[in-house]
Design an enzyme around this catalytic site. Structure first.
Site, short mmCIF file in Angstrom:
data_model
loop_
_atom_site.label_atom_id
_atom_site.label_comp_id
_atom_site.label_asym_id
_atom_site.label_seq_id
_atom_site.Cartn_x
_atom_site.Cartn_y
_atom_site.Cartn_z
N HIS A 1 -15.54 40.48 -16.01
CA HIS A 1 -15.68 39.14 -16.58
C HIS A 1 -15.04 39.01 -17.97
CE1 HIS A 1 -19.66 39.83 -18.98
NE2 HIS A 1 -18.98 40.95 -18.88
N HIS A 2 -14.57 40.11 -18.56
CA HIS A 2 -13.84 40.02 -19.83
C HIS A 2 -12.33 39.90 -19.63
CE1 HIS A 2 -17.40 40.68 -22.13
NE2 HIS A 2 -17.59 41.93 -21.72
N ALA A 3 -11.83 40.22 -18.45
CA ALA A 3 -10.38 40.21 -18.20
C ALA A 3 -9.86 38.77 -18.21
CB ALA A 3 -10.07 40.88 -16.87
N ASN B 1 -15.90 35.93 -21.40
CA ASN B 1 -14.82 35.11 -21.95
C ASN B 1 -13.70 34.88 -20.94
OD1 ASN B 1 -14.63 38.06 -22.57
ND2 ASN B 1 -12.53 37.50 -23.10
#
Length: 869
Positions: A607-609, A652
């Site tokens: 979920h940060h990629a 993000n």
């Protein structure tokens, strides 16, 4: 070398003995002062050696299974030979003594040398049907002796009765030739008499029989057909087989015979084919084709006949694409003795020993063995339904019951298993409506007759996604202890699920790699090639367009895209693609209704990629890619998708992927600390853009440590009202468990219990018709994340009320002031987008128990008003 030899020696014994390698290696390392690089090298070699040991054990177990099957075949051959000798002794005892004397006089006249009798048993049994019972041709003997006088010749038959059988053979040959000259024999009997005549010539040392019009040069025993059980003829009073299957070997005579069979069948369509009443097996010429089933020849049919004629409750009929049917269960109402009636029943029904509905479809609805892949291409429009109709109308109630039972089992099975079936192509054509209407109507008629086409809800279950290959993603240094994101995370979770029996209750989804096209729905083409294929594949690309200018040297000795996210060109690409692909497959099956919900135990997280940025242990945004695929493949079933992110870090990358999408709701519960906690995004003012304003809902906690009461307050005042207003068709959860207790302040610092995650999972099942899929994100304390994942999966299964059962402290405690302040800001900003948030301020500064009691009172008042009205 000593360890390898000891391991090999143990594999040849009763079982593999795995030496205690870890203790030996660790002791050796402890006794010598080696450099850290040498220690790391030894540890990597030790891991490889352990993997080789596991592979060796697996090969050993498979070899044991193959040896057991070989023993079964040997036992079958021994029983067959014993039965053959008993039949011969019985036959000799019934011979008339007068024939013996006649045979002695005949042999005195022809006492010269004779050719070896290689097919004595088969010829004798083939021609010994004087009373109308067809004997079974036996397998030819492999013993060939030099030419010798008849009195000294050795064969399978005892010397005392050889003369009697020779005279009897001559009498039979004369009778057959006489019948043939009168025109009473059919084409198949002509072929059989030709073969017998040739054998008779060899037995009598080249002497030709009188009245013989044609001969077949039998130079190989491969022309001899398969042996058929005697009980088939006795059960149905059939006279003679019209055609037999050939021995499936790659010999030249057999090849010629197959070509001859094809030429004979040329020009006759299946519609015009008339079955003979005097045949045991009404095999058509395509039946001679090689079977593509690996299980169709494993267990001989006559092995069952050699046992006593009793019902075997443990006997299974293997089927390549349908569930195994116990013989006792499938024929319980028929009370069939296995020794005779089952074989006879299968012969009359024109069945191979293993019935499979996809096989029947691939065989153009002719009941028999499986055909080659080439036959499947001509499935449509090249066959008729007469074969199926004729076999169904044979008066065999047993066959109809078995076929209907298998059709019933097929309908109740999940389509996922059908897709994995190697024969599922024909069945897929049936589902897609590609089969001729006549064939489909006949299958539906059989199903309607059994009365099971009434509406039945499919028995869906929870799906689990996991693959051991994702564990291999590790830093080049080989020291997992220095990296919190390692393969032990998913290993510990999977072990916990096995320990509680959840893996046995759920269906494991086959892990698949995400395609480059699927990954490019979220990431750029260059980024996808760089991290999904290899950085070396981007050597010809302009350096300014690369997603990464250079790798960093990590303190551990490895390399990474940043100080936390290590990269290994040997394993990272495979694990990252498997993580995204497994979630795609699991979500697709839930969207199609084959699974009711699911949990993807995957890594690395995602979920940060971002579009062109790897960070926070993430390479591909698994959740974002899965949502894009669902929107592309299932636009009707997944018109509106909700993403719930309860990882302690803000997602993000996921937020950026859908901040302009009006059909995707993104809601995140995370630690923010006013932008001072990684990644620093996800403030309360980030609400989405353009037409998607209000569809990004962030609950950024700051200040005090958050526990169950704070998460409960956010759930009842923000998450549930917005979810009820949005009415999603599908829900995907970024299930990070780093908010769970046990994580240090740098990795989470919150103290949420595992039961709270089970509670949130159970609450989400009230939306989107229960179509909820959880994808593992963060979480690094192995004990707490394993317990939290177990609570979530238990809630998804739904068989126990213990999942998500909160403590009295959590239910009766007020949220802390920092959480109250955050929730008030969220409601103030988003109530203009979500009218359901109006009035929720009063529910913030209350306990969960007080809120439940208040809701109960309101519901009772509403019911009273409705009754009065």
């Amino acid at each position: 070398m000593e360890e390898a030899s000891s391991s090999t020696g143990s594999a040849g014994g009763a079982g593999p003995s795995v030496p205690n390698l870890p203790s030996t290696s660790e002791a050796a390392i402890g006794q010598t002062n080696l450099e850290p690089e040498s220690i790391a090298l030894l540890q990597s070699q030790l891991q490889e050696y352990r993997q080789k040991q596991m592979d060796l054990i697996g090969h050993f177990q498979r070899a044991q299974q193959e040896l057991s099957v070989q023993h079964m075949h040997n036992l079958y051959a021994a029983l067959q030979q014993q039965q053959q000798l008993q039949n011969l002794q019985t036959e000799r005892s019934a011979v008339n003594p007068l024939l013996i004397s006649q045979q002695h006089s005949t042999e005195d006249q022809n006492s010269g040398p004779a050719a070896p009798l290689s097919l004595a048993n088969s010829l004798t049994n083939l021609l010994s049907s004087s009373n109308g019972n067809l004997s079974v041709p036996q397998t030819p003997t492999k013993e060939h002796h030099p030419t010798a006088p008849t009195s000294n010749r050795k064969c399978d038959l005892p010397r005392s009765n050889s003369t009697t059988i020779s005279q009897l053979t001559k009498d039979r040959l004369k009778n057959m030739i006489a019948n043939r000259s009168k025109g009473e024999s059919n084409s198949q009997s002509n072929l059989m008499s030709n073969s017998v005549t040739a054998n008779g010539n060899g037995h009598d040392n080249g002497r030709k029989l009188k009245n013989s019009n044609s001969q077949v040069n039998v130079s190989s025993p491969h022309f001899e057909p398969y042996r058929l059980p005697t009980s088939l003829a006795n059960a149905h009073n059939l006279q003679q087989a019209s055609e037999f299957q050939l021995r499936k070997v790659n010999s030249e005579p057999n090849l010629k015979m197959r070509i001859r069979a094809k030429l004979l069948s040329k020009g006759s369509s299946p519609v015009q084919h008339v079955q003979q009443n005097n045949s045991q097996f009404n095999f058509t010429h395509p039946q001679l084709k090689r079977s593509d089933s690996e299980t169709s020849q494993n267990v001989p049919l006559d092995f069952m006949q050699s046992s006593s004629q009793t019902n075997l409750p443990h006997l299974m009929l293997p089927s390549p694409s349908l569930p195994n049917l116990a013989a006792a269960g499938a024929f319980h109402g028929l009370n069939l003795p296995v020794g005779q009636d089952l074989n006879a029943f299968m012969a009359v029904a024109n069945l191979s020993p293993f019935l499979s509905l996809p096989s029947l479809l691939n065989k153009k609805l002719e009941l028999g063995g499986l055909t080659d892949e080439g036959d499947r291409n001509g499935l449509i429009g090249s066959s008729s339904t007469s074969s199926l109709a004729s076999n169904v109308s044979m008066g065999s109630h047993q066959y109809q019951s078995l076929l209907k039972q298998q059709i019933r089992d097929l309908v109740l099975r999940r389509k996922s298993l059908v897709r994995e079936d190697p024969e599922g192509e024909g069945l897929a054509e049936l589902y897609n409506g590609l089969l001729p209407q006549a064939k489909l109507q006949q299958l539906q008629a059989l199903a309607a007759e059994s009365g099971f086409l009434a509406k039945q809800e499919p028995t869906c279950t929870t799906g689990l996604g996991y693959d051991q290959a994702m564990v291999r993603h590790e830093c080049c240094c080989g020291n997992n202890a220095s990296h919190v994101e390692n393969g032990g995370r998913i290993q510990s979770i999977w072990s916990k699920l096995i320990e509680h029996g959840h893996v046995q209750k759920c269906e494991k989804v086959t892990a698949k790699k995400a395609s480059l096209e699927q990954l490019q729905l979220v990431h750029s083409q260059t980024y996808t090639t760089f991290f999904a294929v290899s950085p070396t594949a981007c050597l010809k690309i302009d350096a300014n367009s690369l997603p990464l200018k250079r790798f960093l040297q990590l303190p551990c000795g490895g390399i990474g895209v940043d100080s936390d996210t290590y990269f290994n060109d040997a394993s990272t690409q495979t694990a990252a693609r498997l993580a995204a692909g497994t979630l795609i497959e699991l979500s697709s099956q839930v969207a199609e209704g084959r699974l009711k919900n699911g949990f993807a135990c995957i890594r690395p997280p995602g979920h940060h990629a971002e579009h062109e940025q790897a960070m926070g242990f993430c390479f591909f945004n698994n959740v974002a890619v899965a949502v894009k695929v669902l929107q592309t493949k299932y636009p009707a079933q997944c018109a509106k998708i909700a993403i719930i992110d309860w990882d302690v870090h803000h997602g993000n990358g996921t937020q950026l992927s859908f901040e302009n999408d009006p059909n995707v709701l993104y809601m995140s519960l995370h630690r923010h600390d006013k932008g001072n906690f990684f990644p620093g995004t996800g403030s309360v003012t980030e609400v989405g853009k353009n037409d998607a304003k209000g569809l990004t809902v962030n609950v950024p906690f700051s200040g005090d440590v958050m526990r169950d009461p704070e998460y409960l307050a956010a759930w009842r005042t923000v998450i549930e009202p917005v979810m009820a207003s949005f009415c999603p068709d599908f829900i995907i959860v970024s299930a990070g468990f780093d908010a769970c207790h046990g994580h240090p302040n740098a990795l989470g610092g919150y103290e949420v219990t595992p039961e709270m995650f089970g509670y949130m999972t159970k609450s989400l099942l009230n939306y989107a018709s229960g179509k909820v899929v959880l994808a593992l994100e963060g979480g690094y304390d192995l004990k707490s994340i394993s317990e939290a994942a177990q609570q979530c999966v238990q809630a998804l299964i739904g068989e126990s009320d213990d999942a998500g059962r909160l403590s009295s402290v959590a239910l009766e405690s007020l949220p802390n002031p920092s959480a109250v302040e955050t929730l008030q800001k969220v409601i103030a900003i988003h109530k203009s987008y979500w009218p359901a948030l109006h009035g929720q301020e009063a529910a913030i500064n209350t306990t969960e128990m007080q809120w439940r009691n208040l809701k109960l009172q309101v519901q009772m008042q509403q019911q009273q008003q409705q009754q009065q009205t």
